[in-house]
Design an enzyme around this catalytic site. Structure first.
Site, PDB file in Angstrom:
ATOM      1  N   ASN A 268       0.867  -1.182   0.000  1.00 28.04           N
ATOM      2  CA  ASN A 268       0.000   0.000   0.000  1.00 28.04           C
ATOM      3  C   ASN A 268       0.901   1.228   0.000  1.00 28.04           C
ATOM      4  OD1 ASN A 268      -1.823   2.025   0.387  1.00 28.04           O
ATOM      5  ND2 ASN A 268      -2.504   1.369   2.417  1.00 28.04           N
ATOM      6  N   TRP A 269       1.003   1.834  -1.167  1.00 25.34           N
ATOM      7  CA  TRP A 269       1.943   2.962  -1.304  1.00 25.34           C
ATOM      8  C   TRP A 269       1.366   4.276  -0.792  1.00 25.34           C
ATOM      9  CZ3 TRP A 269       4.237   1.851  -6.886  1.00 25.34           C
ATOM     10  CH2 TRP A 269       5.152   0.795  -6.791  1.00 25.34           C
ATOM     11  N   LYS A 270       0.105   4.261  -0.418  1.00 24.99           N
ATOM     12  CA  LYS A 270      -0.544   5.472   0.124  1.00 24.99           C
ATOM     13  C   LYS A 270      -0.255   6.676  -0.789  1.00 24.99           C
ATOM     14  CE  LYS A 270      -0.369   3.384   4.676  1.00 24.99           C
ATOM     15  NZ  LYS A 270      -0.214   3.535   6.132  1.00 24.99           N
TER      16      LYS A 270
ATOM     17  N   HIS B 243      -9.715   1.528   5.209  1.00 25.90           N
ATOM     18  CA  HIS B 243      -8.415   1.779   5.854  1.00 25.90           C
ATOM     19  C   HIS B 243      -8.599   2.828   6.948  1.00 25.90           C
ATOM     20  CE1 HIS B 243      -4.260   2.839   6.515  1.00 25.90           C
ATOM     21  NE2 HIS B 243      -3.925   1.738   5.877  1.00 25.90           N
TER      22      HIS B 243
ATOM     23  N   GLU C 283      -6.900   5.227   7.809  1.00 24.76           N
ATOM     24  CA  GLU C 283      -6.623   6.607   7.396  1.00 24.76           C
ATOM     25  C   GLU C 283      -7.835   7.206   6.684  1.00 24.76           C
ATOM     26  OE1 GLU C 283      -2.951   5.677   5.442  1.00 24.76           O
ATOM     27  OE2 GLU C 283      -2.029   5.277   7.383  1.00 24.76           O
TER      28      GLU C 283
ATOM     29  N   GLU D 182      -5.543  -4.491  10.787  1.00 20.54           N
ATOM     30  CA  GLU D 182      -4.539  -3.447  10.994  1.00 20.54           C
ATOM     31  C   GLU D 182      -4.858  -2.692  12.282  1.00 20.54           C
ATOM     32  OE1 GLU D 182      -2.383  -2.171   7.161  1.00 20.54           O
ATOM     33  OE2 GLU D 182      -4.179  -0.975   7.307  1.00 20.54           O
TER      34      GLU D 182
ATOM     35  N   GLY E 197       2.271   2.896  10.995  1.00 15.94           N
ATOM     36  CA  GLY E 197       3.146   4.057  10.834  1.00 15.94           C
ATOM     37  C   GLY E 197       3.852   4.482  12.105  1.00 15.94           C
TER      38      GLY E 197
ATOM     39  N   SER F 218       3.395  -1.357  10.569  1.00 19.75           N
ATOM     40  CA  SER F 218       4.850  -1.304  10.817  1.00 19.75           C
ATOM     41  C   SER F 218       5.572  -2.614  10.482  1.00 19.75           C
ATOM     42  CB  SER F 218       5.131  -0.893  12.263  1.00 19.75           C
ATOM     43  OG  SER F 218       4.620   0.403  12.511  1.00 19.75           O
TER      44      SER F 218
HETATM   45  P1  13P Z   1       2.930   0.944   7.747  1.00 21.22           P
HETATM   46  O1  13P Z   1       3.470  -0.366   7.246  1.00 21.22           O
HETATM   47  O2  13P Z   1       3.650   2.129   7.168  1.00 21.22           O
HETATM   48  O3  13P Z   1       2.804   0.966   9.220  1.00 21.22           O
HETATM   49  O4  13P Z   1       1.438   1.066   7.161  1.00 21.22           O
HETATM   50  C1  13P Z   1       0.579   0.004   7.329  1.00 21.22           C
HETATM   51  C2  13P Z   1      -0.646   0.268   6.555  1.00 21.22           C
HETATM   52  O5  13P Z   1      -1.417   1.132   6.891  1.00 21.22           O
HETATM   53  C3  13P Z   1      -0.864  -0.520   5.356  1.00 21.22           C
HETATM   54  O6  13P Z   1      -2.150  -0.326   4.856  1.00 21.22           O
END
Ligand code: 13P
Length: 256
Positions: A9-11, A96, A98, A168, A174, A213
């Site tokens: 997931n490159w966000k 997600h 976020e 998650e 993060g 993470s």
């Molecule tokens: P990180 O691996 O950067 O903690 O992000 C996890 C995430 O939200 C994947 O969707």
């Protein structure tokens, strides 16, 4: 052998140059790992087609990071499921944390997206998980049940066929503080039992990924657990060397 399901997931990251380099490097090494992993790359919407053109002949899939609930019309700034389907997207991440946090997405809205994705035979990657306060208050299972119940209520016992779940825990995303693999295993087992209790089909093939993470140092601990079927990786998936190391770790576990 059940392949591990690994999603990058490159966000909101990357540009033409970094993406081209990543894919060039990945393509040169990936054949070693495809036997053991289903790999999905989820770039920002604007780069989906570019990534698809690059990887479609090597059996890696593309995933979108979100979708609108409307299929077309006057919805400025949104992306339609029909458009995603049109350019070859097979997986769509929804719910997600976020999106829930920064865009006020509720369980109800996520359920609508879930139904829309399934109605077009694409595969949702449904993100669920508790925040730090909910964990401290011992409410993790309650939160997860609520997130799953709304799917059951709207789509019945077959809802989780051909669906990916990503557990998650929000406090692990993060933060550099990944959850403990044994803890994650227990939650995954709980989710599987919860879904199977309503499902006459006994979903042995249900895939539940862990995200939060993950990196090349901790991936093994997760992937060795019997009910952690894959990983949803954020920041570590932006670095080609890290991503490749994780794919190797995953392959080594299955090769044994
Ligand atoms: P990180 O691996 O950067 O903690 O992000 C996890 C995430 O939200 C994947 O969707």
């Amino acid at each position: 052998m059940k392949k591990k399901f690994i999603v990058a997931n490159w966000k909101l990251n990357g540009n033409i140059e970094t993406i081209s380099n990543f894919l060039k490097c990945l393509k040169s090494k990936i054949s070693l790992y495809l036997k053991y992993n289903t790999i999905v790359i989820a770039p920002s919407t604007i780069y989906l087609e570019r990534v698809y053109r690059n990887i479609k002949d090597i059996n890696i899939f593309i995933g979108a990071q979100d979708v609108d609930i409307n299929q077309k019309g006057a919805f400025t700034g949104e992306t339609s499921i029909l458009m995603l389907q049109d350019i070859g997207v097979q997986y769509v991440i929804i719910g997600h944390s976020e999106r829930r946090l920064f865009h006020n997405e509720s369980n109800e809205l996520v359920a609508k997206k879930f139904g829309l994705i399934k109605s077009l035979n694409l595969i949702p990657i449904l993100c669920i998980g508790e925040n730090e306060i909910e964990k401290k208050q011992n409410n993790t299972k309650k939160v997860i049940k609520n997130q799953l119940d709304i799917i059951f209520e709207n789509f019945g016992e077959k809802a989780f066929i051909n669906t990916i779940i990503a557990y998650e825990p929000i406090w692990a995303i993060g933060t550099g503080m990944a959850a403990d693999p044994i803890y994650v295993q227990s939650i995954h087992k709980f989710i599987k039992n919860y879904i199977n209790q309503y499902n006459t089909n006994n979903l042995e093939n249900l895939i539940i990924q862990y995200g939060g993470s993950v990196n090349s140092k901790n991936a093994k601990g997760f992937l060795e657990q019997p009910d952690i079927d894959g990983l949803l990786i954020g920041s570590a998936s932006l670095i080609y060397e890290e991503f490749l190391k994780i794919l190797k770790i995953s392959s080594d576990i299955l090769y044994k």
